[in-house]
Structures are given as structure tokens and as C-alpha cells.
Design an enzyme around this catalytic site. Structure first.
Site, PDB file in Angstrom:
ATOM      1  CB  ALA A 106      -7.003  19.529  -8.634  1.00  0.00           C
ATOM      2  CG  ASP A 127      -2.125   1.343   0.996  1.00  0.00           C
ATOM      3  OD1 ASP A 127      -1.651   1.675  -0.256  1.00  0.00           O
ATOM      4  OD2 ASP A 127      -2.517   1.749   1.683  1.00  0.00           O
ATOM      5  CE1 TYR A 154      -7.766  10.778 -11.528  1.00  0.00           C
ATOM      6  CE2 TYR A 154      -8.944  11.859 -13.916  1.00  0.00           C
ATOM      7  CZ  TYR A 154      -8.197  10.721 -12.917  1.00  0.00           C
ATOM      8  OH  TYR A 154      -6.944  10.189 -14.077  1.00  0.00           O
ATOM      9  CG  ASN A 204      -0.519   2.890 -13.854  1.00  0.00           C
ATOM     10  OD1 ASN A 204      -0.463   3.795 -14.365  1.00  0.00           O
ATOM     11  ND2 ASN A 204      -0.421   2.298 -12.701  1.00  0.00           N
ATOM     12  CE  LYS A 236      -3.911  10.820 -12.097  1.00  0.00           C
ATOM     13  NZ  LYS A 236      -3.257   9.829 -12.169  1.00  0.00           N
TER      14      LYS A 236
END
Length: 254
Positions: free
Chosen positions: A157, A64, A155, A91, A159
């Protein structure tokens, strides 16, 4: 569909996070098929084992990324197993539908913890080894890292933050010979929408609507993204850094 590697990466060592499915799995396959040793990281042991099946160059490593100490642990495992580290592919990430009216502090924190903080701390842990090899970092952003996504602003923001990290790290690490680039995929076939907690009918509706907006008329396939990750990480790509390559079937233009 297999993608022929652009070069021989025999002897290279690569960490790929989110390797249990989608773009991460395709990326792990692409590097392994090019001859690299791959540490495939993800939370689901069974999914990682599926990724590694039939490809002995892929070593599954369940972890994790949000847990304290995990970035250093992952880096140590790769270096202890293969002696060095050439490439980090950040990723792993989460998608979340969160309209402003439903926004919570916990929701924002969870998105940024996985999409921004985790790749940052993993890059920090990997940095001494990447310096030794004049290696490379490839971050996986999204076409929505630089275009609006109503209903999922945070989301997008997160990226956008990853893209700015890419550009800034490229400048910061250039003197060490480390290249940092990002791939920004458009809507791609993966389990991301389902993992976001959306119902199956909603997922199918979103997929149809997305395909209808993409000039090339379809969603992307993971291997189409993985082939570009491989090219950005290729040591022969000597003079490219700080770039965000959008691969979205022309969606950015629509």
C-alpha cells in the site's frame, strides 16, 4: 557489472537516497559514471563510504530522512556544494512483513513515514531548485505497488501511494517543466529482506520462491534497475512523465 551511460550527464547534480546498498548504490554509481555529481544519502556512514569508494563524484551524506529538518538540510548541502539540483531519486524505503493479524499502528506509521512521507518532504524541499533547472524526480516503487502481496499489505500500500504521488506530481509540476516518473522493480538482489528482520534461512527461501515465479527465471540485479533510473532522469527523455515503469522479469504478467 558496469552499465554504459546513455548520455553524458556532466554538470548534472543528483540526490540519491538509500545510496548505501542495492538499487541506491547502483544508481549512485550509474549517475557518477555518466559524469553527474551525486549526493548519496543514507543512514549508514560506512555503507555510503563504500558506495563512494573510487568514485570522487559521489559525496556521502549520512542522514535520517525521518528526522525533522533533514529534507531541507539534504537539499541545501547539494545546492551549496554544486550550485544547483537537477534530479531527485527517492529510493530509500523499508520492507516489512506484517500480516493483518499482526498489524500495529506503529508498524503502519513506520512504513508510511519512510516510504511516503519522507520522499514527499524531500521533493517539497527540492522543488524550488528543480523548477530552476526544469529537473526531474524519479521515485522507486515496486511491482507490489500495483499487485497484491499477502502478508505485507501495508508495504504494498505504501508503494501504491508512491505511484499515485508520481502520477499526481507529474500533472501538478508539468507547467514548471518538471518530469516525474517511477521505476517499479520486481524482486532484486539487495539487503532489503535482511533489513526487514528476517532470518537468513527465511530470506533464502523467499528468494528461491520469487525466482520460481518470475518468467525470466531469476531475481533482478541492482544495475538492471539503475540503468532505467538513469534513462528516466536523462534530460534527453523530454516527453515522458507520470509513468511507472515495471522492471520485474515478467512477474507482473504471471
Amino acid at each position: 557489472m558496469a552499465v554504459p551511460p546513455p548520455t553524458d550527464l556532466t554538470g548534472q547534480v543528483v540526490i540519491v537516497t538509500g545510496a548505501g546498498s542495492g538499487i541506491g548504490r547502483a544508481t549512485a554509481h550509474a549517475f557518477a559514471d555518466a559524469g553527474a555529481h551525486v549526493l548519496g544519502v543514507g543512514r549508514r556512514k560506512d555503507a555510503l563510504e563504500e558506495t563512494a569508494a573510487g568514485r570522487p563524484r559521489i559525496t556521502p551524506h549520512p542522514a535520517d530522512l525521518r528526522a525533522a529538518g533533514t529534507p531541507q538540510e539534504i537539499t541545501d548541502v547539494a545546492v551549496q556544494r554544486w550550485g544547483h539540483l537537477d534530479t531527485l531519486v527517492n529510493n530509500a524505503g523499508a520492507t516489512q512483513v506484517m500480516p493483518l493479524a499482526e498489524t500495529t499502528a506503529a508498524g503502519i506509521a513506520a512504513l508510511f513515514e519512510l516510504n511516503v512521507t519522507a520522499p514527499s518532504l524531500l521533493a517539497r524541499a527540492a522543488l524550488p531548485h528543480l523548477r530552476q533547472r526544469r529537473g526531474t524526480i524519479v521515485n522507486i516503487s515496486s511491482t507490489y505497488g500495483h499487485r497484491p502481496l499477502p502478508g505485507a499489505a501495508h508495504y504494498a500500500a505504501s508503494k501504491a501511494a508512491l505511484e499515485q504521488l508520481t502520477r499526481t506530481w507529474a500533472l501538478e509540476l508539468a507547467a514548471d517543466g518538471i518530469r516525474v516518473n517511477a521505476v517499479a522493480p520486481g524482486p532484486t538482489e539487495s539487503q532489503a529482506l535482511t533489513a526487514a528482520g528476517l532470518a537468513a534461512a527465511t530470506v533464502e527461501q523467499i528468494k528461491r520462491e520469487e525466482a520460481g515465479r518470475i518468467p525470466l527465471g531469476r531475481r533482478g540485479e541492482p544495475h538492471e534497475i539503475a540503468s532505467w533510473v538513469l534513462r528516466l532522469a536523462d534530460p534527453a527523455t523530454t516527453w515522458l512523465t507520470g509513468q511507472v515503469l515495471t522492471i520485474d522479469g515478467g512477474l507482473e504478467l504471471a
